[in-house]
Scaffold this motif. Structure first.
Motif, short mmCIF file in Angstrom:
data_model
loop_
_atom_site.label_atom_id
_atom_site.label_comp_id
_atom_site.label_asym_id
_atom_site.label_seq_id
_atom_site.Cartn_x
_atom_site.Cartn_y
_atom_site.Cartn_z
N LEU A 1 -5.95 2.01 -3.12
CA LEU A 1 -4.92 3.09 -3.79
C LEU A 1 -4.21 3.47 -2.71
N VAL A 2 -2.91 3.73 -2.85
CA VAL A 2 -1.93 4.21 -1.80
C VAL A 2 -1.29 5.46 -2.33
N VAL A 3 -1.22 6.64 -1.53
CA VAL A 3 -0.38 7.73 -2.07
C VAL A 3 0.59 7.72 -0.93
N GLY A 4 1.77 7.97 -1.52
CA GLY A 4 3.11 8.17 -0.55
C GLY A 4 4.19 7.86 -1.53
N ALA A 5 5.37 8.04 -0.82
CA ALA A 5 6.62 7.95 -1.43
C ALA A 5 7.01 6.43 -2.04
N ASP A 6 7.69 6.37 -3.18
CA ASP A 6 8.33 5.24 -3.67
C ASP A 6 9.51 5.23 -3.62
N PRO A 7 10.24 5.11 -2.56
CA PRO A 7 11.91 5.36 -2.61
C PRO A 7 12.44 4.11 -3.20
N LYS A 8 13.37 4.57 -4.13
CA LYS A 8 14.24 3.44 -4.67
C LYS A 8 13.32 2.22 -5.35
N LYS A 9 12.25 2.88 -5.95
CA LYS A 9 11.16 1.54 -6.64
C LYS A 9 10.72 0.47 -5.62
N GLY A 10 10.42 0.74 -4.29
CA GLY A 10 10.09 -0.09 -3.36
C GLY A 10 11.09 -0.57 -2.57
N THR A 11 12.15 -0.53 -2.87
CA THR A 11 13.33 -1.16 -2.06
C THR A 11 14.01 -0.41 -0.70
N GLY A 12 13.42 0.91 -0.87
CA GLY A 12 13.96 1.81 0.16
C GLY A 12 12.90 1.94 1.33
N ARG A 13 13.03 3.14 1.86
CA ARG A 13 12.01 3.55 3.15
C ARG A 13 11.12 4.60 2.62
N GLY A 14 9.83 4.27 3.01
CA GLY A 14 8.76 5.42 2.70
C GLY A 14 7.69 5.14 3.47
N VAL A 15 6.71 6.36 3.41
CA VAL A 15 5.56 6.07 4.41
C VAL A 15 4.46 6.38 3.43
N VAL A 16 3.34 5.70 3.83
CA VAL A 16 2.02 6.13 3.28
C VAL A 16 1.34 7.39 3.61
N SER A 17 1.21 8.40 2.96
CA SER A 17 0.42 9.55 3.17
C SER A 17 -0.89 9.52 3.38
N SER A 18 -1.43 8.35 2.45
CA SER A 18 -2.94 8.47 2.38
C SER A 18 -3.29 7.18 1.84
N ALA A 19 -4.49 6.37 2.35
CA ALA A 19 -4.86 4.99 1.81
C ALA A 19 -6.54 5.31 1.72
N SER A 20 -6.78 4.55 0.20
CA SER A 20 -8.30 4.54 -0.01
C SER A 20 -9.23 3.71 1.09
N TYR A 21 -10.27 3.65 1.59
CA TYR A 21 -11.02 2.83 2.03
C TYR A 21 -10.82 1.28 1.61
N GLU A 22 -10.59 0.99 0.32
CA GLU A 22 -10.41 -0.36 -0.40
C GLU A 22 -8.89 -0.73 0.21
N ALA A 23 -7.99 -0.09 0.32
CA ALA A 23 -6.81 -0.50 0.75
C ALA A 23 -6.64 -0.58 2.35
N ARG A 24 -7.75 0.05 2.88
CA ARG A 24 -7.66 -0.17 4.28
C ARG A 24 -8.06 -1.45 4.85
N ILE A 25 -8.68 -2.24 3.76
CA ILE A 25 -9.26 -3.55 4.03
C ILE A 25 -7.96 -4.63 4.21
#
Length: 91
Positions: free
Chosen positions: A50-74
């Protein structure tokens, strides 16, 4: 009287909280907090990256991950990671 300078410094009262005998500094790592809350609210997401953050322009813009689950860190996803790079890493 205690001769330990650290114990003496800790036990000194200060102007911020003059009635306190000690000062406690607490560091809490909340990098995976928001994904944990989401997984608790939606049990079908438990164990998934799981990733929590902005999805600007449906993934085509710029955004940053606010938080990531341990499974996403893999997959190498971390806080402050570029959102589009996170999508690429997990696909």
């Amino acid at each position: 009287m205690n001769d330990c300078p650290i114990a003496s410094a800790i036990s000194q009262k200060d102007d911020i909280c003059p009635e306190a005998d000690i000062r406690v500094i607490l560091h809490v790592d909340l990098d995976a907090f928001f994904p944990s809350v989401e997984a608790r609210a939606n049990p079908e997401l438990k164990g998934k990256p799981l990733v929590v953050g902005a999805d600007p322009k449906k993934g085509t813009g710029r955004g940053v991950v606010s938080s990531a689950s341990y499974e996403a860190r893999i997959f190498g996803v971390r806080s402050a990671h570029a959102y589009i790079k996170s999508l690429e890493a997990m696909s």
